[in-house]
Design a protein around this motif. Structure first.
Motif, PDB file in Angstrom:
ATOM      1  N   LYS A  71       0.814  -1.197   0.000  1.00 46.98           N
ATOM      2  CA  LYS A  71       0.000   0.000   0.000  1.00 46.98           C
ATOM      3  C   LYS A  71       0.857   1.260   0.000  1.00 46.98           C
ATOM      4  O   LYS A  71       0.378   2.336   0.269  1.00 46.98           O
ATOM      5  CB  LYS A  71      -0.910   0.008   1.226  1.00 46.98           C
ATOM      6  CG  LYS A  71      -1.817  -1.194   1.303  1.00 46.98           C
ATOM      7  CD  LYS A  71      -3.084  -0.875   2.010  1.00 46.98           C
ATOM      8  CE  LYS A  71      -3.898  -2.093   2.299  1.00 46.98           C
ATOM      9  NZ  LYS A  71      -4.642  -2.622   1.270  1.00 46.98           N
ATOM     10  N   GLY A  72       2.129   1.110  -0.298  1.00 44.39           N
ATOM     11  CA  GLY A  72       3.026   2.259  -0.312  1.00 44.39           C
ATOM     12  C   GLY A  72       2.772   3.153  -1.515  1.00 44.39           C
ATOM     13  O   GLY A  72       1.808   2.974  -2.262  1.00 44.39           O
ATOM     14  N   ALA A  73       3.657   4.068  -1.744  1.00 45.21           N
ATOM     15  CA  ALA A  73       3.505   5.047  -2.811  1.00 45.21           C
ATOM     16  C   ALA A  73       3.439   4.395  -4.186  1.00 45.21           C
ATOM     17  O   ALA A  73       2.778   4.895  -5.086  1.00 45.21           O
ATOM     18  CB  ALA A  73       4.659   6.042  -2.759  1.00 45.21           C
ATOM     19  N   GLN A  74       4.111   3.279  -4.354  1.00 47.24           N
ATOM     20  CA  GLN A  74       4.143   2.623  -5.657  1.00 47.24           C
ATOM     21  C   GLN A  74       3.140   1.486  -5.752  1.00 47.24           C
ATOM     22  O   GLN A  74       3.115   0.765  -6.735  1.00 47.24           O
ATOM     23  CB  GLN A  74       5.552   2.113  -5.932  1.00 47.24           C
ATOM     24  CG  GLN A  74       6.555   3.244  -6.003  1.00 47.24           C
ATOM     25  CD  GLN A  74       7.966   2.733  -6.111  1.00 47.24           C
ATOM     26  OE1 GLN A  74       8.242   1.587  -5.809  1.00 47.24           O
ATOM     27  NE2 GLN A  74       8.868   3.594  -6.524  1.00 47.24           N
ATOM     28  N   GLY A  75       2.318   1.295  -4.756  1.00 47.38           N
ATOM     29  CA  GLY A  75       1.295   0.256  -4.788  1.00 47.38           C
ATOM     30  C   GLY A  75       1.866  -1.129  -4.572  1.00 47.38           C
ATOM     31  O   GLY A  75       2.986  -1.280  -4.091  1.00 47.38           O
ATOM     32  N   PRO A  76       1.102  -2.143  -4.949  1.00 44.56           N
ATOM     33  CA  PRO A  76       1.553  -3.522  -4.743  1.00 44.56           C
ATOM     34  C   PRO A  76       2.797  -3.836  -5.577  1.00 44.56           C
ATOM     35  O   PRO A  76       3.017  -3.226  -6.637  1.00 44.56           O
ATOM     36  CB  PRO A  76       0.369  -4.370  -5.205  1.00 44.56           C
ATOM     37  CG  PRO A  76      -0.666  -3.451  -5.693  1.00 44.56           C
ATOM     38  CD  PRO A  76      -0.202  -2.050  -5.551  1.00 44.56           C
ATOM     39  N   THR A  77       3.561  -4.801  -5.125  1.00 47.90           N
ATOM     40  CA  THR A  77       4.765  -5.196  -5.856  1.00 47.90           C
ATOM     41  C   THR A  77       4.382  -6.017  -7.080  1.00 47.90           C
ATOM     42  O   THR A  77       3.251  -6.506  -7.203  1.00 47.90           O
ATOM     43  CB  THR A  77       5.690  -6.049  -4.974  1.00 47.90           C
ATOM     44  OG1 THR A  77       5.021  -7.278  -4.665  1.00 47.90           O
ATOM     45  CG2 THR A  77       6.082  -5.318  -3.701  1.00 47.90           C
ATOM     46  N   TYR A  78       5.335  -6.203  -7.960  1.00 51.32           N
ATOM     47  CA  TYR A  78       5.115  -7.033  -9.147  1.00 51.32           C
ATOM     48  C   TYR A  78       4.688  -8.436  -8.724  1.00 51.32           C
ATOM     49  O   TYR A  78       3.745  -9.008  -9.291  1.00 51.32           O
ATOM     50  CB  TYR A  78       6.395  -7.097  -9.988  1.00 51.32           C
ATOM     51  CG  TYR A  78       6.279  -8.076 -11.148  1.00 51.32           C
ATOM     52  CD1 TYR A  78       5.710  -7.681 -12.354  1.00 51.32           C
ATOM     53  CD2 TYR A  78       6.710  -9.388 -11.014  1.00 51.32           C
ATOM     54  CE1 TYR A  78       5.579  -8.574 -13.400  1.00 51.32           C
ATOM     55  CE2 TYR A  78       6.579 -10.289 -12.057  1.00 51.32           C
ATOM     56  CZ  TYR A  78       6.013  -9.884 -13.248  1.00 51.32           C
ATOM     57  OH  TYR A  78       5.882 -10.780 -14.280  1.00 51.32           O
ATOM     58  N   ASP A  79       5.383  -8.996  -7.738  1.00 50.83           N
ATOM     59  CA  ASP A  79       5.057 -10.356  -7.279  1.00 50.83           C
ATOM     60  C   ASP A  79       3.641 -10.441  -6.731  1.00 50.83           C
ATOM     61  O   ASP A  79       2.936 -11.429  -6.972  1.00 50.83           O
ATOM     62  CB  ASP A  79       6.061 -10.817  -6.221  1.00 50.83           C
ATOM     63  CG  ASP A  79       7.442 -11.047  -6.805  1.00 50.83           C
ATOM     64  OD1 ASP A  79       7.533 -11.339  -8.016  1.00 50.83           O
ATOM     65  OD2 ASP A  79       8.428 -10.934  -6.050  1.00 50.83           O
ATOM     66  N   GLN A  80       3.213  -9.426  -5.978  1.00 48.65           N
ATOM     67  CA  GLN A  80       1.852  -9.425  -5.449  1.00 48.65           C
ATOM     68  C   GLN A  80       0.831  -9.371  -6.582  1.00 48.65           C
ATOM     69  O   GLN A  80      -0.170 -10.094  -6.566  1.00 48.65           O
ATOM     70  CB  GLN A  80       1.653  -8.244  -4.500  1.00 48.65           C
ATOM     71  CG  GLN A  80       2.409  -8.394  -3.198  1.00 48.65           C
ATOM     72  CD  GLN A  80       2.406  -7.117  -2.377  1.00 48.65           C
ATOM     73  OE1 GLN A  80       2.380  -6.007  -2.921  1.00 48.65           O
ATOM     74  NE2 GLN A  80       2.449  -7.267  -1.066  1.00 48.65           N
ATOM     75  N   LEU A  81       1.084  -8.535  -7.578  1.00 53.62           N
ATOM     76  CA  LEU A  81       0.179  -8.446  -8.726  1.00 53.62           C
ATOM     77  C   LEU A  81       0.157  -9.753  -9.517  1.00 53.62           C
ATOM     78  O   LEU A  81      -0.898 -10.232  -9.929  1.00 53.62           O
ATOM     79  CB  LEU A  81       0.595  -7.290  -9.636  1.00 53.62           C
ATOM     80  CG  LEU A  81       0.420  -5.887  -9.069  1.00 53.62           C
ATOM     81  CD1 LEU A  81       1.071  -4.868  -9.983  1.00 53.62           C
ATOM     82  CD2 LEU A  81      -1.052  -5.574  -8.873  1.00 53.62           C
ATOM     83  N   TYR A  82       1.332 -10.333  -9.709  1.00 52.90           N
ATOM     84  CA  TYR A  82       1.427 -11.582 -10.458  1.00 52.90           C
ATOM     85  C   TYR A  82       0.643 -12.693  -9.762  1.00 52.90           C
ATOM     86  O   TYR A  82      -0.104 -13.441 -10.407  1.00 52.90           O
ATOM     87  CB  TYR A  82       2.897 -11.986 -10.633  1.00 52.90           C
ATOM     88  CG  TYR A  82       3.057 -13.236 -11.466  1.00 52.90           C
ATOM     89  CD1 TYR A  82       3.129 -13.158 -12.854  1.00 52.90           C
ATOM     90  CD2 TYR A  82       3.106 -14.489 -10.871  1.00 52.90           C
ATOM     91  CE1 TYR A  82       3.252 -14.296 -13.629  1.00 52.90           C
ATOM     92  CE2 TYR A  82       3.224 -15.639 -11.637  1.00 52.90           C
ATOM     93  CZ  TYR A  82       3.296 -15.536 -13.018  1.00 52.90           C
ATOM     94  OH  TYR A  82       3.408 -16.664 -13.777  1.00 52.90           O
TER      95      TYR A  82
END
Length: 109
Positions: A71-82
């Motif tokens: 939930k940081g400034a850049q949102g979810p990580t690539y791994d979380q999205l994947y």
């Protein structure tokens, strides 16, 4: 806070709770976050009677700094999205970058 906590841990609890409230988190959630953070720090410092392996061997709360929250400034990580794309059955996800994964997930909602 557990009975018999040091004044330092009490101050730490209040500071974290106030910080969470300033961010707009609800009272109950702010108390939960503060308590979990302080209890983990107590376990890492050997101040608690019991401590899980995760509490003692994992990175400290300060070092982690919300890295896992997504939930940081850049949102979810690539791994979380994947992983979310995999759970939702989005095809072609392995060829997508972070932005494409986010768009595909937004469409699928």
């Amino acid at each position: 806070m557990p009975a018999g906590s040091s004044p330092k841990r009490e101050r730490q609890y209040e500071h974290i709770k106030e910080s969470e409230l300033d961010r707009g988190v609800g009272e109950d959630r702010a108390e939960e976050i503060a308590a979990r953070t302080v209890n983990k720090e107590r376990a890492r410092a050997g101040e608690s009677r019991t401590a899980s392996r995760t509490s003692t061997r994992d990175m400290s709360s300060g070092e982690r700094g919300g890295r896992r929250s997504g939930k940081g400034a850049q949102g979810p990580t690539y791994d979380q999205l994947y992983n979310e794309a995999r759970q939702r059955g989005i095809h072609g996800r392995s060829d997508m970058n972070k932005e494409q994964l986010q768009r595909a997930l937004d469409k699928k909602k």
